[in-house]
Design a protein around this motif. Sequence first.
Motif, PDB file in Angstrom:
ATOM      1  N   VAL A  37       0.825  -1.205   0.000  1.00 16.11           N
ATOM      2  CA  VAL A  37       0.000   0.000   0.000  1.00 16.11           C
ATOM      3  C   VAL A  37       0.858   1.252   0.000  1.00 16.11           C
ATOM      4  CG1 VAL A  37      -1.710   1.311   1.270  1.00 16.11           C
ATOM      5  CG2 VAL A  37      -1.972  -1.158   1.039  1.00 16.11           C
ATOM      6  N   LEU A  38       1.778   1.368   0.962  1.00  9.45           N
ATOM      7  CA  LEU A  38       2.627   2.560   0.987  1.00  9.45           C
ATOM      8  C   LEU A  38       3.591   2.578  -0.185  1.00  9.45           C
ATOM      9  CD1 LEU A  38       3.503   3.227   4.734  1.00  9.45           C
ATOM     10  CD2 LEU A  38       2.067   4.580   3.208  1.00  9.45           C
ATOM     11  N   SER A  39       4.165   1.423  -0.532  1.00 11.48           N
ATOM     12  CA  SER A  39       5.102   1.390  -1.659  1.00 11.48           C
ATOM     13  C   SER A  39       4.444   1.905  -2.925  1.00 11.48           C
ATOM     14  CB  SER A  39       5.600  -0.038  -1.883  1.00 11.48           C
ATOM     15  OG  SER A  39       6.358  -0.490  -0.784  1.00 11.48           O
ATOM     16  N   ARG A  40       3.221   1.430  -3.175  1.00 11.71           N
ATOM     17  CA  ARG A  40       2.530   1.839  -4.395  1.00 11.71           C
ATOM     18  C   ARG A  40       2.026   3.265  -4.298  1.00 11.71           C
ATOM     19  NH1 ARG A  40      -0.012  -4.044  -4.111  1.00 11.71           N
ATOM     20  NH2 ARG A  40       1.665  -5.126  -5.165  1.00 11.71           N
ATOM     21  N   TYR A  41       1.589   3.641  -3.089  1.00 15.94           N
ATOM     22  CA  TYR A  41       1.093   5.002  -2.890  1.00 15.94           C
ATOM     23  C   TYR A  41       2.169   6.024  -3.234  1.00 15.94           C
ATOM     24  CZ  TYR A  41      -3.172   7.001  -0.836  1.00 15.94           C
ATOM     25  OH  TYR A  41      -4.393   7.572  -0.625  1.00 15.94           O
ATOM     26  N   TYR A  42       3.384   5.805  -2.703  1.00 16.79           N
ATOM     27  CA  TYR A  42       4.484   6.727  -2.981  1.00 16.79           C
ATOM     28  C   TYR A  42       4.997   6.563  -4.413  1.00 16.79           C
ATOM     29  CZ  TYR A  42       4.897   8.038   1.948  1.00 16.79           C
ATOM     30  OH  TYR A  42       4.648   8.528   3.205  1.00 16.79           O
TER      31      TYR A  42
ATOM     32  N   GLN B  80      -5.468   6.647  -8.179  1.00 23.33           N
ATOM     33  CA  GLN B  80      -4.202   6.029  -8.570  1.00 23.33           C
ATOM     34  C   GLN B  80      -3.971   4.742  -7.785  1.00 23.33           C
ATOM     35  OE1 GLN B  80      -1.789   9.422  -7.650  1.00 23.33           O
ATOM     36  NE2 GLN B  80      -1.489   9.963  -9.791  1.00 23.33           N
ATOM     37  N   MET B  81      -4.317   4.764  -6.495  1.00 23.08           N
ATOM     38  CA  MET B  81      -4.111   3.588  -5.656  1.00 23.08           C
ATOM     39  C   MET B  81      -4.979   2.433  -6.119  1.00 23.08           C
ATOM     40  SD  MET B  81      -2.151   2.810  -3.210  1.00 23.08           S
ATOM     41  CE  MET B  81      -1.894   1.051  -3.410  1.00 23.08           C
ATOM     42  N   ARG B  82      -6.216   2.720  -6.466  1.00 19.83           N
ATOM     43  CA  ARG B  82      -7.098   1.662  -6.978  1.00 19.83           C
ATOM     44  C   ARG B  82      -6.513   1.050  -8.251  1.00 19.83           C
ATOM     45  NH1 ARG B  82     -10.944   5.613  -5.709  1.00 19.83           N
ATOM     46  NH2 ARG B  82     -12.130   5.112  -3.838  1.00 19.83           N
TER      47      ARG B  82
END
Length: 211
Positions: A27-32, A163-165
Amino acid sequence: MRTNSICRGPHLSRPENLDLIEAAPAVLSRYYGVGAVDKLAIGPGDTVAVFGLGGVGHMAIQLAGLTGADVVAIGRSEDHLQVALDLGATRAINSSDLSALDQVEGSANAVISFAPSDAVTKQALRVLKWGGALVMGVPVSVSGFPFNTEKVIKTSVLGNREQMRTVLQLAADGKVRTVVDRFPMEHATEVLELLADGKLRSRAVLKNVRT
């Protein structure tokens, strides 16, 4: 794709076919990572260099690769460099090899950095082409900025919900993935030491082991 909906919209849920342990560090890896890549106009024929090859850097490599760009991974850890190659980087360079860095000077259309080091930022600017863009995902200070080369520095904190989705669905479809080492919860202290020493390959998850 950019919106201001970080705190709005429907609840963000995990695709059913995405493993929970794989999703946890993602989650955080992809978010950033998605926030940084989305700030660049890159595609086939472009070269993107990524500095800072932890979990976020490894995700940025994959997302940049999905645009069709060639991705060069640059870092100090041989383990991190190997993971970068496994995840699709077209080339991996050890940043302690100054001659190898000299060979890629001025070669990248764009650079993404998650390395909180002023020295690494100088390296990143050297690798960047005239007029290229450097996206920083960590705080740094820059001195002696080469303004006469028309290079641009952008900053990135987070992606937004949409973007996260999109990226979670990419993960569910097998187009991006995280490299996860799994440890029992009672090994938490050991894992934190590995993290502090930079000895994790990418990401770690602590889990309760039921007896």
